[in-house]
Design an enzyme around this catalytic site. Structure first.
Site, PDB file in Angstrom:
ATOM      1  N   ASP A   1      -6.948   2.840   3.129  1.00  0.00           N
ATOM      2  CA  ASP A   1      -6.422   1.552   3.613  1.00  0.00           C
ATOM      3  C   ASP A   1      -7.530   0.503   3.634  1.00  0.00           C
ATOM      4  O   ASP A   1      -7.302  -0.673   3.338  1.00  0.00           O
ATOM      5  CB  ASP A   1      -5.869   1.690   5.049  1.00  0.00           C
ATOM      6  CG  ASP A   1      -4.849   2.803   5.148  1.00  0.00           C
ATOM      7  OD1 ASP A   1      -4.232   3.130   4.127  1.00  0.00           O
ATOM      8  OD2 ASP A   1      -4.693   3.361   6.255  1.00  0.00           O
TER       9      ASP A   1
ATOM     10  N   GLU B   1      -1.094   9.966  -5.934  1.00  0.00           N
ATOM     11  CA  GLU B   1       0.126   9.167  -5.845  1.00  0.00           C
ATOM     12  C   GLU B   1       0.538   8.626  -7.215  1.00  0.00           C
ATOM     13  O   GLU B   1       1.721   8.549  -7.518  1.00  0.00           O
ATOM     14  CB  GLU B   1      -0.062   8.032  -4.834  1.00  0.00           C
ATOM     15  CG  GLU B   1      -0.009   8.575  -3.409  1.00  0.00           C
ATOM     16  CD  GLU B   1      -0.888   7.834  -2.427  1.00  0.00           C
ATOM     17  OE1 GLU B   1      -1.421   6.773  -2.782  1.00  0.00           O
ATOM     18  OE2 GLU B   1      -1.062   8.331  -1.304  1.00  0.00           O
TER      19      GLU B   1
ATOM     20  N   GLU C   1       0.863  -1.180   0.000  1.00  0.00           N
ATOM     21  CA  GLU C   1       0.000   0.000   0.000  1.00  0.00           C
ATOM     22  C   GLU C   1       0.898   1.229   0.000  1.00  0.00           C
ATOM     23  O   GLU C   1       1.671   1.453   0.927  1.00  0.00           O
ATOM     24  CB  GLU C   1      -0.923  -0.035   1.232  1.00  0.00           C
ATOM     25  CG  GLU C   1      -1.959   1.049   1.276  1.00  0.00           C
ATOM     26  CD  GLU C   1      -2.897   1.085   0.065  1.00  0.00           C
ATOM     27  OE1 GLU C   1      -2.992   0.085  -0.677  1.00  0.00           O
ATOM     28  OE2 GLU C   1      -3.523   2.128  -0.158  1.00  0.00           O
TER      29      GLU C   1
HETATM   30  P1  AMP Z   1      -6.865   7.905   1.104  1.00  0.00           P
HETATM   31  O1  AMP Z   1      -6.714   9.349   0.769  1.00  0.00           O
HETATM   32  O2  AMP Z   1      -5.778   7.031   0.538  1.00  0.00           O
HETATM   33  O3  AMP Z   1      -7.170   7.621   2.552  1.00  0.00           O
HETATM   34  O4  AMP Z   1      -8.173   7.398   0.295  1.00  0.00           O
HETATM   35  C1  AMP Z   1      -9.372   8.022   0.456  1.00  0.00           C
HETATM   36  C2  AMP Z   1     -10.403   7.253  -0.375  1.00  0.00           C
HETATM   37  O5  AMP Z   1     -11.524   7.021   0.457  1.00  0.00           O
HETATM   38  C3  AMP Z   1     -10.930   8.027  -1.568  1.00  0.00           C
HETATM   39  O6  AMP Z   1     -10.168   7.764  -2.714  1.00  0.00           O
HETATM   40  C4  AMP Z   1     -12.370   7.530  -1.699  1.00  0.00           C
HETATM   41  O7  AMP Z   1     -12.428   6.412  -2.555  1.00  0.00           O
HETATM   42  C5  AMP Z   1     -12.717   7.100  -0.288  1.00  0.00           C
HETATM   43  N1  AMP Z   1     -13.580   8.103   0.360  1.00  0.00           N
HETATM   44  C6  AMP Z   1     -13.266   9.377   0.669  1.00  0.00           C
HETATM   45  N2  AMP Z   1     -14.311  10.017   1.238  1.00  0.00           N
HETATM   46  C7  AMP Z   1     -15.324   9.117   1.295  1.00  0.00           C
HETATM   47  C8  AMP Z   1     -16.676   9.156   1.774  1.00  0.00           C
HETATM   48  N3  AMP Z   1     -17.198  10.258   2.293  1.00  0.00           N
HETATM   49  N4  AMP Z   1     -17.436   8.030   1.652  1.00  0.00           N
HETATM   50  C9  AMP Z   1     -16.916   6.895   1.121  1.00  0.00           C
HETATM   51  N5  AMP Z   1     -15.663   6.803   0.653  1.00  0.00           N
HETATM   52  C10 AMP Z   1     -14.858   7.889   0.731  1.00  0.00           C
END
Ligand code: AMP
Length: 459
Positions: free
Chosen positions: A439, A298, A268
């Site tokens: 994650d 990324e 990851e």
């Molecule tokens: P990270 O920035 O790697 O923690 O990834 C965040 C990911 O979480 C995003 O790419 C979305 O796919 C998902 N995500 C973000 N906000 C939401 C939300 N409000 N509800 C469901 N999934 C979300």
């Protein structure tokens, strides 16, 4: 979709390492801020704000950067480099909440709470305060070497009193909070958070020497491994060790895990600001693992490090699906990955080679497990049991993602040598928390991918 595929994945045993930390949260109010300013004096705070320290080496650096963040209402993170300040922070603040941070810790708690068969978590530093943040589940285990043999204990029974600890302090602030800086009255314009992230020399990413010889045994006993935390490696340490040293060790770990059985390994990837370090992590580790997960910013950083600055720039600027697909194919191909998973706010994507045994429909189902789990976590703040998955199933797929998917389907003719699948995310309108969602997606997607592969191979 029902919970069938998740149930299949729950039959698996997973190893996860390396990074864990304590997230200690303080909900700020005007009084707390006022007390801090009064302790150091408004004049001194003002002068230090003007100097704008990039790191926190003494308490006044913290107060200055905090007041600056509150004044602008902008979320910020500043590294804490002086380990001795732990005591100062702990004496000055009552933490409202302490929760598990770090990808390995978050993934271990998630999979254990989902009742996976066995979750083995390894983190090189396991102080008591860290250990206590692991969920109390019998399927969650920490590897311990005793009398020359490998045994497993719950992390809460395996802690080591004198281990270093990484505490990230998160100061949540609300719009409208007021305080005085000398004769200036400050009203916080937006809600947000100020993060003091611990960056200590003592926190390192590695497997202790005593455990290393047992990695082949651990690899043989699990169905997959999820590795993360390489962003915590530093280019140089004061004892003369450097990133190359730790990356060589990290490479050994992957090879040892795979020695007795070709256990699938997912890496990851989290953003690494320093381009040299980013490049080293990519070149050293991507070729050794089977699967990589990352988000769309990324992907642009990785392409930049691989020598595709124009494509990287295009993804940053226009954020077009065609460019992400192209970039994904380049990464998959150059690093010879089995599968690459990209998560963005509106859609999730897998890129794999044409000869991947899973059908596009199966790959889509696997991504759905990822977004459903993330939606459950965003709705509830935390996933505590397999039943929580249902909460995610009630969150609709977002419409912008549907649109992206359509555009992608039109452009698909150009992707003959690869299998590329894309699904919209289930997006929670008012999430309780957004920590660890990426994650969660990756853990759900990778484990369901493994479950589908296992089923296919058994046919
Ligand atoms: P990270 O920035 O790697 O923690 O990834 C965040 C990911 O979480 C995003 O790419 C979305 O796919 C998902 N995500 C973000 N906000 C939401 C939300 N409000 N509800 C469901 N999934 C979300």
């Amino acid at each position: 979709m029902d919970a069938g595929l998740l149930n299949g994945a729950r039959d698996l045993s997973i190893y996860t390492a390396y990074n864990t930390n304590v997230d200690a949260i303080v909900y700020l109010n005007g009084d707390i801020v006022q007390r801090l300013i009064d302790e150091f004096g408004a004049g001194a705070v003002r002068r230090r704000i003007d100097e704008y320290p990039r790191e926190i080496d003494e308490p006044l650096d913290f107060v200055a950067r905090l007041v600056h963040a509150l004044k602008t209402g902008k979320p910020m993170a500043v590294p804490l480099v002086n380990e001795e300040l732990h005591r100062w922070f702990d004496d000055h603040f009552d933490y409202d909440v302490e929760r598990m941070g770090g990808q390995a810790g978050i993934i271990a708690n998630l999979l254990a709470s989902l009742d996976f068969k066995r979750v083995i978590v390894y983190t090189p530093h396991l102080a008591r305060r860290q250990a206590e943040l692991f969920v109390s589940r019998p399927n969650l285990l920490y590897p311990v070497v005793e009398d020359g043999k490998l045994t497993f204990k719950h992390p809460r029974e395996a802690y080591r009193e004198n281990d270093p600890i990484k505490v990230n302090r998160i100061f949540e602030f609300r719009a409208g909070t007021r305080f005085k800086l000398g004769n200036e009255t400050i009203t916080v314009p937006f809600s947000g958070r100020f993060i003091v992230s611990a960056r200590f020399e003592s926190i390192r990413i590695y497997t202790e020497e005593a455990l290393k010889p047992f990695l082949p045994e651990i690899g043989e006993g699990v169905d997959g491994a999820i590795l993360s935390g390489y962003q915590g490696i530093k280019l140089r340490y004061s004892d003369g060790k450097d990133a190359n040293h730790y990356l060589r060790k990290a490479k050994e770990d992957v090879m040892l895990l795979k020695r007795r059985k070709d256990v699938k390994v997912h890496l990851e990837f989290a953003s690494i600001q320093n381009r040299d370090l980013r490049k080293k992590v990519i070149y050293n580790l991507f070729p050794l693992v089977d699967s990589v997960g990352m988000d769309e910013s990324e992907i642009a950083y990785v392409l930049n490090a691989l020598g595709y600055p124009r494509l990287s720039e295009r993804i940053f600027t226009y954020n077009r699906i065609e460019d992400s697909v192209l970039g994904g194919k380049i990464i998959l191909d150059e690093m010879n990955l089995e599968i690459l998973q990209i998560h963005t706010i509106y859609y999730l994507m897998y890129i794999t080679s044409k000869d991947n045994p899973l059908s596009e429909e199966e790959l889509r189902k696997s991504l759905e497990v990822g977004t459903t789990l993330a939606a459950a976590r965003a709705s509830l703040g935390e996933i505590r049991s397999p039943e929580d998955y249902r909460v995610g199933l009630n969150v609709p797929f977002n419409e912008r993602g549907e649109y992206v998917k359509l555009r992608f389907e039109e452009a698909k003719r150009r992707t003959r040598e690869y299998k590329v699948v894309i699904i919209p995310t289930r997006l929670v309108k008012k999430p309780v928390s957004t920590v660890g969602l990426g994650d969660t997606i990756s853990a759900g997607a990778f484990t369901s991918y493994l479950a589908l592969m296992r089923k296919k191979m058994a046919l």
